[in-house]
Design a protein around this motif. Structure first.
Motif, PDB file in Angstrom:
ATOM      1  N   ALA A  19      42.056  34.113  32.329  1.00 61.37           N
ATOM      2  CA  ALA A  19      43.256  34.649  31.670  1.00 61.37           C
ATOM      3  C   ALA A  19      42.869  35.655  30.586  1.00 61.37           C
ATOM      4  O   ALA A  19      43.519  36.697  30.437  1.00 61.37           O
ATOM      5  N   MET A  20      41.820  35.349  29.833  1.00 65.43           N
ATOM      6  CA  MET A  20      41.364  36.298  28.807  1.00 65.43           C
ATOM      7  C   MET A  20      40.870  37.586  29.450  1.00 65.43           C
ATOM      8  O   MET A  20      41.215  38.689  29.000  1.00 65.43           O
ATOM      9  N   ALA A  21      40.058  37.464  30.492  1.00 68.63           N
ATOM     10  CA  ALA A  21      39.548  38.654  31.174  1.00 68.63           C
ATOM     11  C   ALA A  21      40.710  39.487  31.724  1.00 68.63           C
ATOM     12  O   ALA A  21      40.729  40.714  31.579  1.00 68.63           O
ATOM     13  N   MET A  22      41.678  38.807  32.318  1.00 68.03           N
ATOM     14  CA  MET A  22      42.845  39.487  32.871  1.00 68.03           C
ATOM     15  C   MET A  22      43.648  40.172  31.769  1.00 68.03           C
ATOM     16  O   MET A  22      44.033  41.335  31.907  1.00 68.03           O
ATOM     17  N   SER A  23      43.867  39.492  30.662  1.00 71.85           N
ATOM     18  CA  SER A  23      44.687  40.069  29.599  1.00 71.85           C
ATOM     19  C   SER A  23      44.026  41.302  28.989  1.00 71.85           C
ATOM     20  O   SER A  23      44.710  42.276  28.675  1.00 71.85           O
ATOM     21  N   PHE A  24      42.697  41.284  28.844  1.00 68.13           N
ATOM     22  CA  PHE A  24      42.006  42.470  28.339  1.00 68.13           C
ATOM     23  C   PHE A  24      42.205  43.654  29.280  1.00 68.13           C
ATOM     24  O   PHE A  24      42.384  44.794  28.839  1.00 68.13           O
ATOM     25  N   LYS A  25      42.191  43.385  30.573  1.00 68.72           N
ATOM     26  CA  LYS A  25      42.396  44.463  31.539  1.00 68.72           C
ATOM     27  C   LYS A  25      43.818  45.007  31.444  1.00 68.72           C
ATOM     28  O   LYS A  25      44.027  46.219  31.379  1.00 68.72           O
ATOM     29  N   PRO A  44      37.924  53.879  40.110  1.00 65.70           N
ATOM     30  CA  PRO A  44      37.845  52.876  39.051  1.00 65.70           C
ATOM     31  C   PRO A  44      39.194  52.324  38.587  1.00 65.70           C
ATOM     32  O   PRO A  44      39.297  51.128  38.322  1.00 65.70           O
ATOM     33  N   LEU A  45      40.216  53.165  38.521  1.00 60.05           N
ATOM     34  CA  LEU A  45      41.511  52.650  38.073  1.00 60.05           C
ATOM     35  C   LEU A  45      42.087  51.685  39.101  1.00 60.05           C
ATOM     36  O   LEU A  45      42.598  50.616  38.738  1.00 60.05           O
ATOM     37  N   PHE A  46      41.979  52.021  40.358  1.00 58.63           N
ATOM     38  CA  PHE A  46      42.431  51.117  41.415  1.00 58.63           C
ATOM     39  C   PHE A  46      41.671  49.784  41.348  1.00 58.63           C
ATOM     40  O   PHE A  46      42.276  48.711  41.410  1.00 58.63           O
ATOM     41  N   LEU A  47      40.350  49.849  41.209  1.00 54.52           N
ATOM     42  CA  LEU A  47      39.546  48.631  41.132  1.00 54.52           C
ATOM     43  C   LEU A  47      39.883  47.809  39.890  1.00 54.52           C
ATOM     44  O   LEU A  47      39.860  46.565  39.930  1.00 54.52           O
ATOM     45  N   ALA A  48      40.214  48.458  38.794  1.00 56.70           N
ATOM     46  CA  ALA A  48      40.607  47.737  37.584  1.00 56.70           C
ATOM     47  C   ALA A  48      41.893  46.948  37.822  1.00 56.70           C
ATOM     48  O   ALA A  48      42.005  45.784  37.409  1.00 56.70           O
ATOM     49  N   TRP A  49      42.850  47.573  38.489  1.00 62.91           N
ATOM     50  CA  TRP A  49      44.099  46.857  38.809  1.00 62.91           C
ATOM     51  C   TRP A  49      43.850  45.698  39.775  1.00 62.91           C
ATOM     52  O   TRP A  49      44.403  44.609  39.602  1.00 62.91           O
ATOM     53  N   VAL A  50      43.019  45.926  40.766  1.00 61.44           N
ATOM     54  CA  VAL A  50      42.684  44.853  41.716  1.00 61.44           C
ATOM     55  C   VAL A  50      42.030  43.691  40.973  1.00 61.44           C
ATOM     56  O   VAL A  50      42.386  42.523  41.193  1.00 61.44           O
ATOM     57  N   ALA A  51      41.094  43.992  40.086  1.00 60.79           N
ATOM     58  CA  ALA A  51      40.416  42.940  39.318  1.00 60.79           C
ATOM     59  C   ALA A  51      41.406  42.168  38.453  1.00 60.79           C
ATOM     60  O   ALA A  51      41.343  40.935  38.377  1.00 60.79           O
ATOM     61  N   ALA A  52      42.323  42.869  37.810  1.00 60.55           N
ATOM     62  CA  ALA A  52      43.297  42.203  36.941  1.00 60.55           C
ATOM     63  C   ALA A  52      44.190  41.249  37.739  1.00 60.55           C
ATOM     64  O   ALA A  52      44.428  40.103  37.320  1.00 60.55           O
ATOM     65  N   PHE A  53      44.674  41.693  38.881  1.00 60.74           N
ATOM     66  CA  PHE A  53      45.533  40.819  39.689  1.00 60.74           C
ATOM     67  C   PHE A  53      44.744  39.686  40.338  1.00 60.74           C
ATOM     68  O   PHE A  53      45.266  38.572  40.491  1.00 60.74           O
ATOM     69  N   PHE A  54      43.496  39.937  40.695  1.00 60.31           N
ATOM     70  CA  PHE A  54      42.643  38.866  41.211  1.00 60.31           C
ATOM     71  C   PHE A  54      42.433  37.806  40.134  1.00 60.31           C
ATOM     72  O   PHE A  54      42.530  36.602  40.400  1.00 60.31           O
ATOM     73  N   GLU A  55      42.183  38.234  38.910  1.00 55.70           N
ATOM     74  CA  GLU A  55      41.995  37.289  37.802  1.00 55.70           C
ATOM     75  C   GLU A  55      43.290  36.540  37.493  1.00 55.70           C
ATOM     76  O   GLU A  55      43.252  35.365  37.117  1.00 55.70           O
ATOM     77  N   LEU A  56      44.436  37.179  37.675  1.00 55.62           N
ATOM     78  CA  LEU A  56      45.717  36.483  37.537  1.00 55.62           C
ATOM     79  C   LEU A  56      45.824  35.371  38.576  1.00 55.62           C
ATOM     80  O   LEU A  56      46.200  34.234  38.254  1.00 55.62           O
ATOM     81  N   ALA A  57      45.483  35.686  39.821  1.00 57.97           N
ATOM     82  CA  ALA A  57      45.531  34.671  40.884  1.00 57.97           C
ATOM     83  C   ALA A  57      44.574  33.517  40.584  1.00 57.97           C
ATOM     84  O   ALA A  57      44.928  32.343  40.775  1.00 57.97           O
ATOM     85  N   LEU A  58      43.376  33.832  40.104  1.00 55.78           N
ATOM     86  CA  LEU A  58      42.429  32.775  39.747  1.00 55.78           C
ATOM     87  C   LEU A  58      42.976  31.904  38.623  1.00 55.78           C
ATOM     88  O   LEU A  58      42.883  30.676  38.677  1.00 55.78           O
TER      89      LEU A  58
END
Length: 135
Positions: A19-25, A44-58
């Motif tokens: 959640a912290m990693a996601m919120s920073f993104k 990079p911007l696309f990958l940043a969004w993918v990472a944020a939503f992946f971290e939300l799912a986690l």
């Protein structure tokens, strides 16, 4: 009772980390994209969004227990990828702290693999059928 508390606390910690990693993104997506670009990744911007939503799912999986084993396994793969991509051997000569950051990812991997095998516990769990725990 202590086992239940320990499992719930571990789930809360895993959830909080992602959640912290996601919120920073989400708070500064452009900085995350710049960090990804500096590592040499395309889009990079696309990958940043993918990472944020992946971290939300986690985060949701760890907090609810839904698809917990699958999420734990995927999170393990993710943290090993992050270790090599952003803190791997090419970073060690410039900053010895990077080696520590690299090793920390494997400590998290150990916990995630343990969680993947043992599941979310019996308390406060959204039940799903997990092929990882099939016996």
């Amino acid at each position: 009772m202590s086992k239940t508390f320990a499992v719930l606390l571990a789930r809360l910690i895993f959830g909080a980390v992602f959640a912290m990693a996601m919120s920073f993104k989400f708070m500064d997506m452009q900085s995350t994209a710049s960090y990804i670009a500096a590592a040499g990744f395309p889009f990079p911007l696309f990958l940043a969004w993918v990472a944020a939503f992946f971290e939300l799912a986690l985060t949701l999986a760890f907090l609810t227990g839904a698809f917990f084993s699958e999420a734990s396994f995927l999170a393990g793969i993710y943290v090993v990828f992050l270790a090599f991509a952003f803190h791997g051997p090419s970073h060690w000569s410039g900053n010895q702290a990077e080696f520590g950051f690299f090793i920390d990812h494997f400590t998290l991997l150990a916990g995630l693999l343990f969680a993947a095998v043992h599941g979310p516990g019996d308390t406060l769990v959204v039940r799903t059928r997990s092929p990882l725990l099939a016996r």
